[in-house]
Motif scaffolding. Structure first.
Motif, PDB file in Angstrom:
ATOM      1  N   LYS A   1       0.808  -1.225   0.000  1.00  0.00           N
ATOM      2  CA  LYS A   1       0.000   0.000   0.000  1.00  0.00           C
ATOM      3  C   LYS A   1       0.845   1.282   0.000  1.00  0.00           C
ATOM      4  CE  LYS A   1      -4.266  -1.797   1.969  1.00  0.00           C
ATOM      5  NZ  LYS A   1      -5.253  -1.750   3.032  1.00  0.00           N
TER       6      LYS A   1
ATOM      7  N   GLY B   1      -5.087   1.192  16.884  1.00  0.00           N
ATOM      8  CA  GLY B   1      -4.258   0.927  15.705  1.00  0.00           C
ATOM      9  C   GLY B   1      -3.728   2.206  15.097  1.00  0.00           C
TER      10      GLY B   1
ATOM     11  N   GLY C   1      -1.595   1.151   8.268  1.00  0.00           N
ATOM     12  CA  GLY C   1      -2.141   1.717   7.033  1.00  0.00           C
ATOM     13  C   GLY C   1      -3.657   1.894   7.073  1.00  0.00           C
TER      14      GLY C   1
ATOM     15  N   THR D   1      -6.541  -2.626  14.430  1.00  0.00           N
ATOM     16  CA  THR D   1      -5.311  -3.426  14.525  1.00  0.00           C
ATOM     17  C   THR D   1      -5.605  -4.776  13.871  1.00  0.00           C
ATOM     18  OG1 THR D   1      -5.825  -4.641  16.548  1.00  0.00           O
ATOM     19  CG2 THR D   1      -4.904  -2.421  16.826  1.00  0.00           C
ATOM     20  N   SER D   2      -4.583  -5.624  13.797  1.00  0.00           N
ATOM     21  CA  SER D   2      -4.839  -6.970  13.279  1.00  0.00           C
ATOM     22  C   SER D   2      -5.070  -7.980  14.402  1.00  0.00           C
ATOM     23  CB  SER D   2      -3.702  -7.393  12.350  1.00  0.00           C
ATOM     24  OG  SER D   2      -2.474  -6.967  12.852  1.00  0.00           O
ATOM     25  N   ILE D   3      -5.334  -7.486  15.621  1.00  0.00           N
ATOM     26  CA  ILE D   3      -5.582  -8.402  16.747  1.00  0.00           C
ATOM     27  C   ILE D   3      -6.951  -9.072  16.560  1.00  0.00           C
ATOM     28  CG2 ILE D   3      -5.887  -8.571  19.249  1.00  0.00           C
ATOM     29  CD1 ILE D   3      -4.189  -5.985  19.468  1.00  0.00           C
TER      30      ILE D   3
ATOM     31  N   GLY E   1     -12.527  -3.586  12.053  1.00  0.00           N
ATOM     32  CA  GLY E   1     -12.103  -3.596  10.651  1.00  0.00           C
ATOM     33  C   GLY E   1     -11.882  -5.015  10.133  1.00  0.00           C
ATOM     34  N   ILE E   2     -11.692  -5.947  11.065  1.00  0.00           N
ATOM     35  CA  ILE E   2     -11.418  -7.339  10.658  1.00  0.00           C
ATOM     36  C   ILE E   2     -12.682  -7.975  10.078  1.00  0.00           C
ATOM     37  CG2 ILE E   2     -10.908  -9.645  11.592  1.00  0.00           C
ATOM     38  CD1 ILE E   2      -8.955  -8.255  13.522  1.00  0.00           C
ATOM     39  N   PHE E   3     -12.544  -8.605   8.892  1.00  0.00           N
ATOM     40  CA  PHE E   3     -13.720  -9.285   8.322  1.00  0.00           C
ATOM     41  C   PHE E   3     -13.568 -10.789   8.345  1.00  0.00           C
ATOM     42  CE2 PHE E   3     -11.007  -8.227   4.680  1.00  0.00           C
ATOM     43  CZ  PHE E   3     -10.878  -9.460   4.055  1.00  0.00           C
TER      44      PHE E   3
ATOM     45  N   LEU F   1     -15.370  -3.835   3.874  1.00  0.00           N
ATOM     46  CA  LEU F   1     -14.805  -4.523   2.700  1.00  0.00           C
ATOM     47  C   LEU F   1     -15.667  -4.269   1.454  1.00  0.00           C
ATOM     48  CD1 LEU F   1     -12.674  -6.566   1.627  1.00  0.00           C
ATOM     49  CD2 LEU F   1     -14.321  -8.370   2.150  1.00  0.00           C
TER      50      LEU F   1
ATOM     51  N   GLN G   1     -15.573  -0.299   0.558  1.00  0.00           N
ATOM     52  CA  GLN G   1     -14.331   0.195  -0.063  1.00  0.00           C
ATOM     53  C   GLN G   1     -14.217  -0.358  -1.494  1.00  0.00           C
ATOM     54  OE1 GLN G   1     -11.373  -1.627  -0.889  1.00  0.00           O
ATOM     55  NE2 GLN G   1     -12.269  -3.563  -0.183  1.00  0.00           N
TER      56      GLN G   1
HETATM   57  P1  NDP Z   1      -0.708  -2.829   9.511  1.00  0.00           P
HETATM   58  O1  NDP Z   1       0.236  -3.976   9.568  1.00  0.00           O
HETATM   59  O2  NDP Z   1      -0.347  -1.599   8.740  1.00  0.00           O
HETATM   60  O3  NDP Z   1      -1.040  -2.344  11.024  1.00  0.00           O
HETATM   61  C1  NDP Z   1      -1.283  -3.276  12.042  1.00  0.00           C
HETATM   62  C2  NDP Z   1      -1.773  -2.568  13.306  1.00  0.00           C
HETATM   63  O4  NDP Z   1      -2.099  -3.572  14.275  1.00  0.00           O
HETATM   64  C3  NDP Z   1      -0.735  -1.666  13.966  1.00  0.00           C
HETATM   65  O5  NDP Z   1      -1.375  -0.574  14.598  1.00  0.00           O
HETATM   66  C4  NDP Z   1      -0.105  -2.604  15.009  1.00  0.00           C
HETATM   67  O6  NDP Z   1       0.444  -1.926  16.119  1.00  0.00           O
HETATM   68  C5  NDP Z   1      -1.331  -3.354  15.474  1.00  0.00           C
HETATM   69  N1  NDP Z   1      -1.014  -4.635  16.080  1.00  0.00           N
HETATM   70  C6  NDP Z   1      -0.738  -5.815  15.437  1.00  0.00           C
HETATM   71  N2  NDP Z   1      -0.524  -6.793  16.338  1.00  0.00           N
HETATM   72  C7  NDP Z   1      -0.646  -6.220  17.576  1.00  0.00           C
HETATM   73  C8  NDP Z   1      -0.538  -6.718  18.913  1.00  0.00           C
HETATM   74  N3  NDP Z   1      -0.252  -8.011  19.159  1.00  0.00           N
HETATM   75  N4  NDP Z   1      -0.749  -5.859  19.942  1.00  0.00           N
HETATM   76  C9  NDP Z   1      -1.058  -4.557  19.718  1.00  0.00           C
HETATM   77  N5  NDP Z   1      -1.164  -4.028  18.468  1.00  0.00           N
HETATM   78  C10 NDP Z   1      -0.965  -4.849  17.408  1.00  0.00           C
HETATM   79  O7  NDP Z   1      -2.077  -3.454   8.973  1.00  0.00           O
HETATM   80  P2  NDP Z   1      -3.320  -2.709   8.275  1.00  0.00           P
HETATM   81  O8  NDP Z   1      -3.450  -1.368   8.900  1.00  0.00           O
HETATM   82  O9  NDP Z   1      -3.219  -2.794   6.800  1.00  0.00           O
HETATM   83  O10 NDP Z   1      -4.544  -3.650   8.708  1.00  0.00           O
HETATM   84  C11 NDP Z   1      -5.052  -3.627  10.035  1.00  0.00           C
HETATM   85  C12 NDP Z   1      -6.330  -4.448  10.113  1.00  0.00           C
HETATM   86  O11 NDP Z   1      -7.346  -3.830   9.323  1.00  0.00           O
HETATM   87  C13 NDP Z   1      -6.162  -5.874   9.603  1.00  0.00           C
HETATM   88  O12 NDP Z   1      -6.795  -6.721  10.512  1.00  0.00           O
HETATM   89  C14 NDP Z   1      -6.898  -5.884   8.281  1.00  0.00           C
HETATM   90  O13 NDP Z   1      -7.483  -7.141   8.031  1.00  0.00           O
HETATM   91  C15 NDP Z   1      -7.978  -4.831   8.516  1.00  0.00           C
HETATM   92  N6  NDP Z   1      -8.429  -4.225   7.247  1.00  0.00           N
HETATM   93  C16 NDP Z   1      -9.746  -4.391   6.885  1.00  0.00           C
HETATM   94  C17 NDP Z   1     -10.215  -3.872   5.696  1.00  0.00           C
HETATM   95  C18 NDP Z   1     -11.647  -4.093   5.341  1.00  0.00           C
HETATM   96  O14 NDP Z   1     -12.020  -3.772   4.202  1.00  0.00           O
HETATM   97  N7  NDP Z   1     -12.474  -4.581   6.225  1.00  0.00           N
HETATM   98  C19 NDP Z   1      -9.357  -3.094   4.794  1.00  0.00           C
HETATM   99  C20 NDP Z   1      -7.984  -2.963   5.268  1.00  0.00           C
HETATM  100  C21 NDP Z   1      -7.565  -3.530   6.449  1.00  0.00           C
HETATM  101  P3  NDP Z   1       1.991  -1.389  16.135  1.00  0.00           P
HETATM  102  O15 NDP Z   1       1.958  -0.084  15.375  1.00  0.00           O
HETATM  103  O16 NDP Z   1       2.256  -1.232  17.578  1.00  0.00           O
HETATM  104  O17 NDP Z   1       2.803  -2.458  15.456  1.00  0.00           O
END
Ligand code: NDP
Length: 286
Positions: free
Chosen positions: A71, A130, A133, A197-199, A225-227, A252, A255
């Protein structure tokens, strides 16, 4: 009658790509409008991204989506950026406009569309987990949609502070970073809570946000945001608290619908896209 056998091409560049269901909903929407368009899901490694973009241009693709991990890096290979992609600093949709590749970002607008029917956003207070991106896209578009204040809660302090500054400097919404060092207490006056976040993302479906669940009130709208899975632990907990919930499938679809409009100039049927997606993912709560 002359027949044409040259479909217009769109698709996705990401890795992994195996579980990306976008093509199913896009092709259903193309068919529904009688468009001879295709959507090709491609697994592209980072070192191959430049050639993939050049290839798409050479083949006159009408556009493509970018997902993890392209991205941000795709920006180096594009001709121009749209306004929100420039502020967000990431592109999820590339549009071929008269041979120029223009980067747009539809993630945040997709989220805003998906939550609108559950909450009027003007002047609302938001807690957003979060700062990656997708979180950047969601925070910027919520701010542009008129929320009053966003508290960014993120593990990595630098990224969290950078995002709150980005929102405060580019929009009229207030923004602050809150360190996520211990169990987070959601302020009682919060209207909207969002996990970006991706948690909890598949396969780590049992992972939970470190939140004091007592601080989740029934007056709050809780979104994820998680689907995959649509019903995350956060959504399950919020439901037991009586909250209105919004899962990531709506984002999803929305967008994707905005990307569809960028590419084709036509409005897709959200219902057709949702039906195709729920069939593909075997879920019913879209
Ligand atoms: P990034 O990898 O850019 O960001 C991940 C984020 O999750 C960061 O803020 C990271 O924190 C945080 N994170 C990950 N693991 C942990 C943890 N164990 N504890 C605390 N914080 C954590 O991913 P994206 O931003 O691209 O995607 C994020 C989520 O959004 C994903 O789950 C993705 O599936 C979802 N998404 C959904 C879309 C939709 O259409 N529904 C579209 C795009 C994304 P840190 O900065 O501290 O590392």
């Amino acid at each position: 009658m002359s027949k044409h056998f040259l479909s217009k091409l769109t698709g996705s560049f990401a890795t992994p790509a195996l579980e990306n269901p976008t093509g199913v909903m896009m092709e259903a929407a193309y068919r529904d409008l009688g468009l001879d368009w295709r959507y090709i899901n491609c697994d592209i490694q980072p070192e191959d991204l430049k050639n993939a973009v050049l290839g798409a241009k050479a083949m006159n693709w009408r556009g493509f989506n970018c997902s993890i991990p392209h991205k941000v890096s795709v920006i180096d290979h594009l001709d121009e950026l749209g306004e929100s992609a420039r502020i967000i600093g990431a592109v999820n949709t590339v549009v071929n406009r008269d041979g120029k590749l223009v980067g747009e970002n539809t993630d945040g607008r997709g989220f805003v569309e998906s939550v609108k029917s559950s909450l009027e956003l003007t002047n609302k207070r938001v807690v957003l987990f979060g700062a990656g991106g997708a979180a950047r896209a969601v925070a910027v578009e919520l701010a542009l949609a008129g929320v009053a204040h966003i508290t960014i809660v993120n593990r990595n302090q630098e990224r969290g502070e950078e995002l709150s500054k980005l929102v405060a400097d580019n929009t009229s919404a207030g923004a602050e970073y809150h360190a996520w060092t211990k169990q987070y207490q959601i302020p009682a006056e919060t209207d909207l809570v969002i996990n970006v976040t991706s948690i909890g993302l598949f396969p780590n479906v049992d992972a939970e946000l470190d939140i004091d669940t007592e601080s989740i009130k029934s007056s709050m709208v809780v979104a994820d945001g998680i689907f995959n899975p649509p019903e995350t632990r956060l959504i399950q907990t919020a439901k037991t608290k009586g909250c209105t919930t919004v899962n990531g499938l709506g984002m999803l679809v929305q967008q994707g619908a905005i990307a569809f409009e960028y590419w084709t100039g036509k409005t897709p049927s959200i219902e057709v896209m949702k039906a195709a997606l729920s069939d593909a993912l075997c879920v019913t709560d879209l």
